[in-house]
Design a protein around this motif. Sequence first.
Motif, PDB file in Angstrom:
ATOM      1  N   VAL A 196      -2.234  12.007  11.524  1.00 37.26           N
ATOM      2  CA  VAL A 196      -3.436  12.803  11.262  1.00 37.26           C
ATOM      3  C   VAL A 196      -4.054  13.276  12.588  1.00 37.26           C
ATOM      4  CG1 VAL A 196      -5.765  12.774  10.286  1.00 37.26           C
ATOM      5  CG2 VAL A 196      -3.897  11.672   9.049  1.00 37.26           C
ATOM      6  N   ASP A 245      -3.096  15.721   3.681  1.00 37.24           N
ATOM      7  CA  ASP A 245      -2.753  14.359   4.085  1.00 37.24           C
ATOM      8  C   ASP A 245      -2.051  13.705   2.904  1.00 37.24           C
ATOM      9  OD1 ASP A 245      -2.576  11.687   4.644  1.00 37.24           O
ATOM     10  OD2 ASP A 245      -4.589  11.496   5.497  1.00 37.24           O
ATOM     11  N   HIS A 297      -8.523   8.575   6.274  1.00 32.31           N
ATOM     12  CA  HIS A 297      -7.461   9.120   7.125  1.00 32.31           C
ATOM     13  C   HIS A 297      -7.008   8.172   8.218  1.00 32.31           C
ATOM     14  CE1 HIS A 297      -7.844  12.928   5.029  1.00 32.31           C
ATOM     15  NE2 HIS A 297      -9.157  12.850   5.177  1.00 32.31           N
ATOM     16  N   GLY A 298      -7.598   6.967   8.324  1.00 36.14           N
ATOM     17  CA  GLY A 298      -7.092   6.011   9.305  1.00 36.14           C
ATOM     18  C   GLY A 298      -8.188   5.250  10.023  1.00 36.14           C
ATOM     19  N   ARG A 299      -7.756   4.456  11.011  1.00 32.65           N
ATOM     20  CA  ARG A 299      -8.671   3.537  11.691  1.00 32.65           C
ATOM     21  C   ARG A 299      -8.763   3.771  13.193  1.00 32.65           C
ATOM     22  NH1 ARG A 299      -9.725  -1.510   8.849  1.00 32.65           N
ATOM     23  NH2 ARG A 299      -8.498  -1.774   6.961  1.00 32.65           N
ATOM     24  N   SER A 317       2.435   5.941  12.905  1.00 36.67           N
ATOM     25  CA  SER A 317       1.541   5.519  11.824  1.00 36.67           C
ATOM     26  C   SER A 317       0.877   6.740  11.212  1.00 36.67           C
ATOM     27  CB  SER A 317       0.453   4.595  12.370  1.00 36.67           C
ATOM     28  OG  SER A 317      -0.418   5.352  13.189  1.00 36.67           O
ATOM     29  N   TYR A 343     -14.321   0.137   7.257  1.00 38.71           N
ATOM     30  CA  TYR A 343     -13.514   0.906   8.215  1.00 38.71           C
ATOM     31  C   TYR A 343     -14.230   1.290   9.504  1.00 38.71           C
ATOM     32  CZ  TYR A 343     -10.888   1.303   3.884  1.00 38.71           C
ATOM     33  OH  TYR A 343     -10.226   1.028   2.720  1.00 38.71           O
ATOM     34  N   GLU A 391      -6.761  14.830   1.239  1.00 35.22           N
ATOM     35  CA  GLU A 391      -5.701  14.152   0.489  1.00 35.22           C
ATOM     36  C   GLU A 391      -5.624  14.810  -0.898  1.00 35.22           C
ATOM     37  OE1 GLU A 391      -8.481  10.787   1.502  1.00 35.22           O
ATOM     38  OE2 GLU A 391      -6.752   9.654   0.800  1.00 35.22           O
ATOM     39  N   ILE A 410      -0.068  11.093   3.133  1.00 37.21           N
ATOM     40  CA  ILE A 410       0.411   9.801   3.626  1.00 37.21           C
ATOM     41  C   ILE A 410       0.553   8.799   2.487  1.00 37.21           C
ATOM     42  CG2 ILE A 410      -0.371   7.827   5.037  1.00 37.21           C
ATOM     43  CD1 ILE A 410      -1.278  10.108   7.086  1.00 37.21           C
ATOM     44  N   GLN A 411      -0.384   8.805   1.561  1.00 41.16           N
ATOM     45  CA  GLN A 411      -0.292   7.871   0.424  1.00 41.16           C
ATOM     46  C   GLN A 411       0.401   8.515  -0.786  1.00 41.16           C
ATOM     47  OE1 GLN A 411      -2.998   4.421  -1.762  1.00 41.16           O
ATOM     48  NE2 GLN A 411      -3.581   5.235   0.187  1.00 41.16           N
ATOM     49  N   ILE A 427       0.831  -1.217   0.000  1.00 42.21           N
ATOM     50  CA  ILE A 427       0.000   0.000   0.000  1.00 42.21           C
ATOM     51  C   ILE A 427       0.864   1.265   0.000  1.00 42.21           C
ATOM     52  CG2 ILE A 427      -2.164   1.046   0.761  1.00 42.21           C
ATOM     53  CD1 ILE A 427      -2.861  -1.338   2.343  1.00 42.21           C
ATOM     54  N   LYS A 480       3.923   6.018   5.399  1.00 41.10           N
ATOM     55  CA  LYS A 480       4.108   5.094   4.269  1.00 41.10           C
ATOM     56  C   LYS A 480       5.498   5.164   3.630  1.00 41.10           C
ATOM     57  CE  LYS A 480      -0.779   4.490   3.045  1.00 41.10           C
ATOM     58  NZ  LYS A 480      -0.985   3.050   3.225  1.00 41.10           N
ATOM     59  N   GLU A 523      -7.439   5.506  -0.605  1.00 40.14           N
ATOM     60  CA  GLU A 523      -8.421   4.428  -0.427  1.00 40.14           C
ATOM     61  C   GLU A 523      -9.746   4.759  -1.112  1.00 40.14           C
ATOM     62  OE1 GLU A 523      -7.063   1.690   1.139  1.00 40.14           O
ATOM     63  OE2 GLU A 523      -5.363   3.060   1.060  1.00 40.14           O
TER      64      GLU A 523
HETATM   65  N1  PLZ Z   1      -4.173   8.788   5.369  1.00 38.42           N
HETATM   66  C1  PLZ Z   1      -4.270   9.159   2.965  1.00 38.42           C
HETATM   67  O1  PLZ Z   1      -3.790   6.365   2.764  1.00 38.42           O
HETATM   68  C2  PLZ Z   1      -3.425   4.615   5.013  1.00 38.42           C
HETATM   69  C3  PLZ Z   1      -4.896   1.935   4.749  1.00 38.42           C
HETATM   70  C4  PLZ Z   1      -4.897   0.480   4.741  1.00 38.42           C
HETATM   71  P1  PLZ Z   1      -1.833   4.223   8.672  1.00 38.42           P
HETATM   72  N2  PLZ Z   1      -3.909   3.961   3.863  1.00 38.42           N
HETATM   73  C5  PLZ Z   1      -3.861   2.505   3.876  1.00 38.42           C
HETATM   74  C6  PLZ Z   1      -5.945  -0.053   5.653  1.00 38.42           C
HETATM   75  O2  PLZ Z   1      -6.887  -0.671   5.125  1.00 38.42           O
HETATM   76  O3  PLZ Z   1      -5.818   0.117   6.858  1.00 38.42           O
HETATM   77  C7  PLZ Z   1      -3.658   6.097   5.134  1.00 38.42           C
HETATM   78  C8  PLZ Z   1      -3.833   6.906   3.996  1.00 38.42           C
HETATM   79  C9  PLZ Z   1      -4.095   8.267   4.148  1.00 38.42           C
HETATM   80  C10 PLZ Z   1      -4.003   8.049   6.473  1.00 38.42           C
HETATM   81  C11 PLZ Z   1      -3.734   6.693   6.400  1.00 38.42           C
HETATM   82  C12 PLZ Z   1      -3.527   5.927   7.655  1.00 38.42           C
HETATM   83  O4  PLZ Z   1      -2.215   5.475   7.744  1.00 38.42           O
HETATM   84  O5  PLZ Z   1      -0.336   4.203   8.663  1.00 38.42           O
HETATM   85  O6  PLZ Z   1      -2.464   3.010   8.063  1.00 38.42           O
HETATM   86  O7  PLZ Z   1      -2.381   4.539  10.024  1.00 38.42           O
END
Ligand code: PLZ
Length: 443
Positions: free
Chosen positions: A130, A259, A154-156, A125, A170, A226, A261-262, A65, A288, A231
Amino acid sequence: MTDLAQERRLVTPIPGPKSQELLARKTAAVPSGVGVTLPVFVTRAGGGVLEDVDGNSLIDFGSGIAVTSVGNSAEAVVRRASAQLADFTHTCFMVTPYEGYVEVAEALNELTPGDHEKRTALFNSGAEAVENAVKIARAYTKRQAVVVFDHGYHGRTNLTMALTAKNMPYKHSFGPFAPEVYRMPLAYPYRWLTGPENCAQEAAAQAIDMITKQVGAENVAAIVIEPIQGEGGFIEPAKGFLPKLAEFARENGIVFVADEIQTGFCRTGQWFACEDEGIVPDLITTAKGIAGGLPLAAVTGRAEIMDAAHSGGLGGTYGGNPVACAGALGAIETMKEQDLNAKARRIGEIMLARLRGMQEKFEIIGEVRGRGAMIAIELVEAGSKTPNAAATAAVAKACHAEGLVVLTCGTYGNVLRFLPPLVIGEDLLNEGLDIIEGALARL
Ligand code: PLZ
């Protein structure tokens, strides 16, 4: 691994018997909530390939990813991280600091857009970065509301689940979510109702109207977006949308957070995707690609904003771990020495040309889009724009069976995305595209 044969080699069905055994152990030991896209268990990886326990060698169009942009176990990453491992593995930067963290901060302050004074804080992470960007923006503005967009990811974690648009997988069943999060329309040209021409103008006007009327610009701490959505479907907001939002943020004392990150670290053919429209974000979140696969993330931004959080207000036990910092310095060295921005742009040229050729042939390709080595095709029912998630899953599955790692994404699950390591060879890149073409033809 740099000495890995750069070839696709299938010696068993995918997944092979050893991978299947491991998958059974995984199922017994790991909760099913932690899913797997392609259950081949990896033993070595490098350049453009992944080698599995059965001796298969797969072409990698996923980079874990968008992480291993410099390739897996890139020489400079291994060299620097190994040396750091032997010296010390952890002290906690907040207890007794070390130079590597400061070097990474200096590198990010230098590489990110804008020549104003900057600061960088490191985390583990993307989601954590974020979260911290929001904390910093709130401390600086003394406001609470956060504005995000349709299809955003933006994350989980709890706050970042709230910032993320898509319910499944998510957010479903994981609420309640953090308050003071407001979602606005995104300038998604392909699906904008009045067509792509006025998309940027109309979407920005709608978003700004909603922010002003429903939230109150004076209550907004941050706009988080972003520059190309990951995603959510590799959606490039219509040109003009991002500058308009950045301008609105500036006029209203709102912290504009990109953001990246990707999209960051050469992925789109520039150090950061927001450079494409000359955007200078107040804060930028990265993760990433930053450290060649080691866990590291950052918030970089204007000194006065970054310094607004009180002393001791930001941190974490592992944030900016010394081994991860050494990896980041190795990754950045690799990006500069091998001019990976140029490599990403070349990958984009090759992929876009071939995929557009496929679009002529296959009616189900609704759109080909992306920049650099962040390219996607959106699949639809032939003759319409109805999302075709079934075809997307079928093509991905066919690619996997032939030893090509591809990922899907998108709010409607109908986007195939390609994120090869930037160091992949052109022969492997074309072979991967041949496999995609074959899978589309057989559909
Ligand atoms: N912001 C723009 O793409 C992570 C997620 C994979 P972490 N993208 C992959 C999944 O299914 O969990 C992402 C991103 C953007 C934030 C994040 C979060 O980054 O390093 O996974 O916490």
